[in-house]
Scaffold this motif. Structure first.
Motif, PDB file in Angstrom:
ATOM      1  N   THR A  45      77.721 -26.806  17.376  1.00 36.59           N
ATOM      2  CA  THR A  45      76.438 -28.242  17.709  1.00 36.59           C
ATOM      3  C   THR A  45      75.862 -28.448  18.192  1.00 36.59           C
ATOM      4  O   THR A  45      74.991 -29.516  18.454  1.00 36.59           O
ATOM      5  N   ASN A  46      76.758 -28.449  19.056  1.00 38.10           N
ATOM      6  CA  ASN A  46      75.458 -29.045  20.863  1.00 38.10           C
ATOM      7  C   ASN A  46      74.406 -28.360  21.113  1.00 38.10           C
ATOM      8  O   ASN A  46      73.061 -28.701  21.045  1.00 38.10           O
ATOM      9  N   ALA A  47      74.567 -26.646  21.231  1.00 37.20           N
ATOM     10  CA  ALA A  47      73.166 -26.432  21.272  1.00 37.20           C
ATOM     11  C   ALA A  47      72.468 -25.936  20.676  1.00 37.20           C
ATOM     12  O   ALA A  47      71.074 -26.344  20.806  1.00 37.20           O
ATOM     13  N   LEU A  48      72.544 -26.388  19.301  1.00 37.79           N
ATOM     14  CA  LEU A  48      72.147 -26.484  17.982  1.00 37.79           C
ATOM     15  C   LEU A  48      70.954 -27.986  18.293  1.00 37.79           C
ATOM     16  O   LEU A  48      69.602 -28.104  18.045  1.00 37.79           O
ATOM     17  N   MET A  49      71.907 -28.929  18.584  1.00 43.99           N
ATOM     18  CA  MET A  49      71.371 -30.464  18.962  1.00 43.99           C
ATOM     19  C   MET A  49      70.306 -30.786  20.385  1.00 43.99           C
ATOM     20  O   MET A  49      69.209 -31.410  19.645  1.00 43.99           O
ATOM     21  N   ALA A  66      71.630 -20.465  18.759  1.00 43.55           N
ATOM     22  CA  ALA A  66      72.609 -20.130  19.192  1.00 43.55           C
ATOM     23  C   ALA A  66      73.204 -18.558  19.492  1.00 43.55           C
ATOM     24  O   ALA A  66      72.972 -18.834  17.967  1.00 43.55           O
ATOM     25  N   ILE A  67      74.043 -18.178  20.028  1.00 44.35           N
ATOM     26  CA  ILE A  67      74.679 -17.016  19.861  1.00 44.35           C
ATOM     27  C   ILE A  67      76.136 -17.436  20.274  1.00 44.35           C
ATOM     28  O   ILE A  67      76.751 -17.671  21.079  1.00 44.35           O
ATOM     29  N   ASP A  87      73.044 -20.500  24.486  1.00 48.21           N
ATOM     30  CA  ASP A  87      71.498 -20.873  24.087  1.00 48.21           C
ATOM     31  C   ASP A  87      70.503 -20.343  25.250  1.00 48.21           C
ATOM     32  O   ASP A  87      70.622 -20.062  25.793  1.00 48.21           O
ATOM     33  N   ARG A  88      68.923 -20.448  24.609  1.00 46.16           N
ATOM     34  CA  ARG A  88      67.539 -20.707  26.031  1.00 46.16           C
ATOM     35  C   ARG A  88      67.408 -21.366  26.543  1.00 46.16           C
ATOM     36  O   ARG A  88      66.613 -21.850  27.749  1.00 46.16           O
ATOM     37  N   SER A  89      68.568 -22.669  26.550  1.00 50.41           N
ATOM     38  CA  SER A  89      67.683 -24.129  27.676  1.00 50.41           C
ATOM     39  C   SER A  89      68.750 -23.955  29.052  1.00 50.41           C
ATOM     40  O   SER A  89      70.336 -22.771  28.828  1.00 50.41           O
ATOM     41  N   SER A  90      68.048 -24.336  29.889  1.00 49.28           N
ATOM     42  CA  SER A  90      68.716 -24.136  31.188  1.00 49.28           C
ATOM     43  C   SER A  90      69.247 -25.544  31.944  1.00 49.28           C
ATOM     44  O   SER A  90      69.820 -25.430  32.954  1.00 49.28           O
ATOM     45  N   SER A 144      78.644 -39.928  19.702  1.00 46.13           N
ATOM     46  CA  SER A 144      78.074 -39.072  20.290  1.00 46.13           C
ATOM     47  C   SER A 144      78.233 -39.099  21.516  1.00 46.13           C
ATOM     48  O   SER A 144      78.638 -40.842  22.090  1.00 46.13           O
ATOM     49  N   GLY A 145      78.466 -38.285  22.289  1.00 46.07           N
ATOM     50  CA  GLY A 145      78.868 -38.380  23.981  1.00 46.07           C
ATOM     51  C   GLY A 145      79.982 -38.236  23.992  1.00 46.07           C
ATOM     52  O   GLY A 145      80.190 -38.008  25.275  1.00 46.07           O
ATOM     53  N   ARG A 146      80.892 -37.432  23.092  1.00 45.45           N
ATOM     54  CA  ARG A 146      82.599 -37.327  22.954  1.00 45.45           C
ATOM     55  C   ARG A 146      82.613 -35.727  23.038  1.00 45.45           C
ATOM     56  O   ARG A 146      83.810 -35.151  23.232  1.00 45.45           O
ATOM     57  N   GLY A 147      81.707 -34.790  23.042  1.00 48.19           N
ATOM     58  CA  GLY A 147      81.419 -32.991  22.954  1.00 48.19           C
ATOM     59  C   GLY A 147      82.550 -32.790  23.954  1.00 48.19           C
ATOM     60  O   GLY A 147      84.043 -31.901  23.962  1.00 48.19           O
ATOM     61  N   LEU A 148      81.722 -32.973  25.121  1.00 45.79           N
ATOM     62  CA  LEU A 148      82.101 -32.600  26.268  1.00 45.79           C
ATOM     63  C   LEU A 148      83.766 -33.044  26.953  1.00 45.79           C
ATOM     64  O   LEU A 148      84.784 -32.353  27.288  1.00 45.79           O
ATOM     65  N   LEU A 149      83.907 -34.092  26.353  1.00 44.64           N
ATOM     66  CA  LEU A 149      85.553 -34.302  25.975  1.00 44.64           C
ATOM     67  C   LEU A 149      86.793 -33.915  25.720  1.00 44.64           C
ATOM     68  O   LEU A 149      87.104 -34.089  25.950  1.00 44.64           O
TER      69      LEU A 149
END
Length: 696
Positions: free
Chosen positions: A616-620, A626-627, A646-649, A663-668
């Protein structure tokens, strides 16, 4: 005696002749009896006695010394069935007031020979109408009935032989191949009715006669499998002259064909007829009928045999044209199907195509097996509407584009939708039904999409068979025309030993039965069928052939084996497009199935949640799709790794969410649930990964 109402002058004169009261009539009767074996009798119904003259007793072959004047004494001569029939006839005549009666009956002479006899009686009645006396004659009718029977037999023989020709002609109408014609002639009663012992048949091919039916066992003459038209053989002669050849005796055969006769003289052949098989004014072969118990042919037999040859020639021509057309159609069909099915590591496969054998009518049924990366394989079964070359051409194009879309890495739903658009833009009035299944042989996860096709089946390792309901969309071509390109994917798991069965509707369609009944019948057939995949496929085709279905049948069977040694086993990889919610949903299903198939145990929910968060993070937060990759890492303890590329650096940032923030809790969440996580550069993009320790 008062004759009452019956008899008249003739009866009275016969009575007087028998009684000796009219000498002239008696002499005439005696003379007639000697010439025609005819005698008289006088039956007194009151006393029950019957006086018979010597001629009458001679007709019955009865010794006068043994006759006691009672009708019962004749019982030893009259056959029982005939006696009962005669008694019934006389009783009926006496009861209904008849003045006379007559009947043919069979008697048994003292030497045991049966003889036809005719009896005729005149009934005398008293003033009250009661029968009191029967005066009559008996005569030998053997010669009379023999001539009549001969005439009847001749007429019956003509009718029978004509019936044989008509019956054989009707049966030949159903013969589709040359072998059908040969088998019908050998197995039918036509040869038996005509008295022929066997037949030989040759077909004309490029100036040579090819012997296709050899006659009786042991009758094959070496060197005659292929003969020239100019050689001294009977079939060659009738093809050259276009006239039948009737051989009426062994001497005739030996004199006419001295090269052939020494080779067949020991077969007991007494006569033969060779008929040219002519169709559309040109010879296509020759037929020979061989006889072992006749000499000569009547005009009726010759006429009927020529008619039989003409009928066989027409049937042979139809059969030859049918085989040519069918070979052409079958060649076109096979050219449109895959030339070979690739070996699939980790699976057994079997494919079959059975034509309905409708001459040049070629169907649009097809199958395909598409190798995909990471131990996956695509299985396709489909059916283009119609039975003609156009259907086959559309099928070939559709098979190619389906294969191309699948090889590009599109999801099964996208593959089906794009194929529907392609078929709609092909400017054809045909639509197609299809089922596409993408199988991950490492995890056993199967994604199935269906376009108006019949549901697949799963055969368990123990033989039990069940139908898999698959939510489907409209047939290919129609969904694009009506703007309904949704093809929802159904996810299921294929365990080792289970078999996925894809097939076209020709396999389950039965006259007078609906589709559900056909599927129940197929399930029972598969359950009782052989365990070997190739044998099972052959068994299904054989049953359909015996049933005589009028539709083509395509079958694809795929059995999953153990994941050991499968490239990509313990690995799942899926591309998720940014604006494709169906692809995201499909990836979630696949992840759930893969994690459980790998035995993640109590950590399965954590892994699914983290993988979903990373996708979800990669798509948003990035441009493009994403793969997602899941794989089992070796070593101890066993670890499961989740990667999302994903294609973003731009690197992800861990930040605290506000009190009202969602939002903001994904990596946590990733940091709390996974054992370890990190970010890696991947060319023009990056990969966020995390690992989980899972039970061995």
């Amino acid at each position: 005696m008062n004759a009452g109402s019956g008899g008249g002058d003739a009866a009275e004169r016969l009575r007087r002749a028998l009684a000796g009261e009219d000498a002239g009539a008696a002499r005439l009767l005696a003379s007639s009896g000697r010439v025609f074996r005819m005698g008289g009798f006088d039956w007194d119904l009151v006393t029950g006695t019957m006086a018979m003259d010597a001629a009458a007793l001679d007709v019955f072959d009865m010794d006068p010394a043994q006759y006691d004047g009672r009708p019962e004494s004749l019982g030893s001569r009259v056959l029982p069935d005939e006696a009962r029939r005669l008694d019934t006839l006389v009783a009926q005549a006496l009861k209904d007031g008849s003045a006379e009666y007559g009947a043919y009956l069979r008697i048994r002479r003292r030497d045991g020979v049966h003889q036809w006899t005719h009896t005729q009686g005149i009934v005398h009645r008293d003033a009250d109408g009661r029968p009191v006396r029967i005066i009559g004659v008996v005569r030998d009718a053997t010669h009379e009935l023999s001539e009549s029977a001969a005439r009847l037999g001749l007429d019956e023989g003509r009718r029978r032989r004509a019936g044989v020709v008509e019956g054989t002609t009707a049966a030949l109408a159903y013969a589709r191949t040359v072998q059908d014609v040969i088998d019908l002639l050998n197995d039918s009663h036509a040869l038996e009715h005509f008295g022929a012992a066997s037949l030989v048949m040759g077909l004309l091919d490029a100036g040579r006669i090819h012997l296709v039916a050899e006659g009786p066992e042991g009758a094959f003459v070496p060197g005659t499998r292929f003969t020239r038209v100019d050689e001294p053989y009977p079939m060659s002669e009738v093809i050259r002259t276009l006239r039948p050849r009737f051989i009426e005796s062994p001497r005739d055969f030996a004199a006419s064909f001295p090269v052939l006769w020494p080779h067949i003289s020991g077969l007991g052949i007494t006569a033969a007829v060779y008929l040219p098989l002519i169709a559309q004014a040109r010879p296509i072969g020759a037929l020979g009928l061989l006889y072992s118990d006749k000499t000569g042919f009547s005009e009726d037999e010759r006429t009927l045999l020529v008619a039989l040859g003409s009928s066989i020639a027409q049937s042979l021509q139809r059969a030859m044209l049918y085989e040519q057309e069918h070979d052409l159609a079958e060649g076109l069909q096979q050219a449109m199907l895959p030339r070979r099915i690739p070996e699939v590591p980790g699976a057994q496969t079997a494919v079959r195509y059975r034509s309905a054998r409708l001459g040049r009518d070629v169907g649009g049924d097809w199958y395909d097996l598409i190798p995909l990366p990471d131990g996956r394989v695509g299985a396709v079964i489909g059916d283009v509407q119609g039975h003609d070359t156009h259907a086959a051409a559309v099928m070939g194009q559709l098979r190619i584009v389906l294969r191309a879309y699948a090889a590009e890495g599109h999801t099964p739903s996208t593959v089906m939708a794009r194929a529907s658009v392609f078929l709609h833009e092909l400017d054809t009035d045909r639509f197609a039904t299809c089922t596409y299944a993408e199988v991950d042989l490492g995890t056993g996860v199967v994604q199935v999409v269906r376009a108006g096709h019949v549901d697949p089946l799963i055969r368990e390792a123990d033989g039990h068979c069940r139908r898999i309901p698959v939510e489907g969309g409209l047939p290919l071509g129609l969904s694009a025309e009506f703007g309904r390109l949704d093809y929802p994917a159904t996810t299921l798991e294929l365990d080792p030993g289970q078999t996925l069965m894809l097939y076209t509707d020709g396999l389950v369609e039965k006259p007078g039965a609906d589709l559900d009944e056909g599927l129940q019948w197929l399930s029972a057939l598969v359950r009782r069928g052989p365990a070997d995949l190739q044998e099972l496929a052959d068994h299904l085709c054989d049953v359909v052939a015996d049933r005589g279905g009028e539709d083509d049948v395509a079958i694809l069977l795929l059995r999953r084996e153990s994941a050991t040694g499968v490239p990509g086993a313990g690995r799942f990889r899926q591309h998720v497009a940014q604006s494709d919610p169906e692809a995201l949903s499909s990836a979630r299903h696949m992840i759930r199935a893969a994690v459980r198939a790998w035995g993640a145990g109590e950590r399965a929910d954590e892994i699914e949640l983290v993988a979903d968060e990373l996708m979800t993070n990669a798509l948003m937060h990035t441009d493009g799709g994403a793969i997602v990759t899941l794989r089992i890492l070796g070593g101890s303890p066993r670890r499961l790794r989740v990667e999302v590329e994903d294609r973003s650096s731009a690197l992800p940032r861990r930040r605290e969410a506000g009190e009202a923030g969602v939002s903001g809790r994904g990596l946590l969440l990733v940091d709390q649930l996974s054992d370890v996580w990190g970010v890696e550069s991947r060319g023009s993009g990056k990969c966020v990964w995390c690992e989980f320790t899972v039970p061995a």
